[in-house]
Design a protein around this motif. Structure first.
Motif, short mmCIF file in Angstrom:
data_model
loop_
_atom_site.label_atom_id
_atom_site.label_comp_id
_atom_site.label_asym_id
_atom_site.label_seq_id
_atom_site.Cartn_x
_atom_site.Cartn_y
_atom_site.Cartn_z
N ASN A 101 -69.81 53.78 -19.48
CA ASN A 101 -70.96 54.40 -18.79
C ASN A 101 -71.24 53.81 -17.42
OD1 ASN A 101 -71.70 56.20 -21.03
ND2 ASN A 101 -72.29 54.31 -22.08
N ASN A 105 -66.79 55.86 -15.64
CA ASN A 105 -66.26 55.88 -17.00
C ASN A 105 -67.21 56.62 -17.96
OD1 ASN A 105 -64.11 54.31 -16.19
ND2 ASN A 105 -64.96 52.39 -16.95
N GLY A 106 -66.62 57.15 -19.03
CA GLY A 106 -67.42 57.76 -20.08
C GLY A 106 -67.98 56.70 -21.01
N ASP A 107 -68.45 57.14 -22.18
CA ASP A 107 -69.06 56.21 -23.13
C ASP A 107 -67.98 55.40 -23.86
OD1 ASP A 107 -67.95 57.94 -25.01
OD2 ASP A 107 -69.87 58.86 -25.53
N SER A 110 -65.00 57.19 -25.31
CA SER A 110 -64.07 57.88 -24.41
C SER A 110 -62.79 57.09 -24.18
CB SER A 110 -64.74 58.11 -23.05
OG SER A 110 -64.88 56.89 -22.34
N ASP A 112 -62.35 55.14 -21.77
CA ASP A 112 -62.14 54.96 -20.33
C ASP A 112 -62.17 53.49 -19.91
OD1 ASP A 112 -61.88 57.66 -19.92
OD2 ASP A 112 -63.88 57.95 -19.06
N LYS A 127 -62.89 54.40 -13.52
CA LYS A 127 -62.27 55.70 -13.26
C LYS A 127 -62.57 56.21 -11.86
CE LYS A 127 -61.74 60.31 -15.34
NZ LYS A 127 -62.13 61.16 -16.50
#
Length: 212
Positions: A101, A105-107, A110, A112, A127
């Protein structure tokens, strides 16, 4: 200006020959594209990547933390010993927690955090940073993040892009090691070692002036 094997060996005496040879062609061809093109600029750039990469040893961020280290370094995310023990020595799980987050980046789910963990000579992380840098240097870093660890051209170009985007040539022209270090590190971690690398570079390049 000529950057050769002997120069990098002089600056980084503990680097493996194979690692120097891995990066040398890209260093010889890419620096000038980003105006890292004077002895003082080259000296400062090489000094910084020498420290950041552990003399070319590290290509990917090391997240293999013990529970104790997690509490010390990432206490915000691992607030009890029990939680830290659940993640200790599991780099992928650690990355997905500490980098979730943020930076595009995702959670946690994810993945990420792990996918876009730090890579390269000046470690690119997150990201959004992979996307921005990739667009700037014309490489698909979001789609192929491992390229930063495996492709010396990508690693060197990314470091050069970071250097250029932070306007570090102007501080190199002023021989201002502390300002460069702060803009790379966020503080002055490793300043003494960076100074040693810089002094060796100056010695090799016969740059006049007192040691840092």
């Amino acid at each position: 200006m000529n950057i050769d094997f002997d120069m990098l060996r002089h600056i980084m005496p503990q680097a493996k020959d194979s690692d120097i040879q891995h990066y040398l062609p890209a260093i010889q061809t890419r620096l000038a594209t980003f105006d890292i093109n004077t002895p003082l600029r080259v000296a400062h750039f090489i000094a910084q990547i020498a420290h950041e990469s552990g003399q070319f040893k590290y290509k990917v961020e090391n997240l293999n933390y013990s529970a104790r280290a997690l509490r010390l370094v990432f206490g915000k995310y691992f607030q009890t010993d029990d939680i830290a023990e659940q993640y200790a020595r599991n780099p992928e799980k650690i990355a997905n927690v500490v980098y979730a987050n943020r930076m595009g980046n995702g959670d946690i789910g994810s993945g990420d955090g792990w996918k876009y963990r730090g890579r390269g000579l000046i470690q690119l992380t997150g990201k959004e940073n992979y996307r921005t840098c990739g667009n700037a240097i014309g490489l698909p870093l979001v789609e192929q993040p491992d390229g930063l660890a495996n492709d010396p051209n990508a690693a060197v170009m990314t470091a050069c892009y970071f250097w250029h985007s932070r306007h570090l040539n102007q501080y190199a022209d002023q021989d201002d090691l502390k300002s460069i270090t702060k803009r790379i590190n966020g503080g002055y971690h490793g300043l003494e070692e960076r100074a040693k690398f810089l002094n060796r570079a100056k010695q090799y390049l016969e740059i006049q002036g007192a040691d840092v």
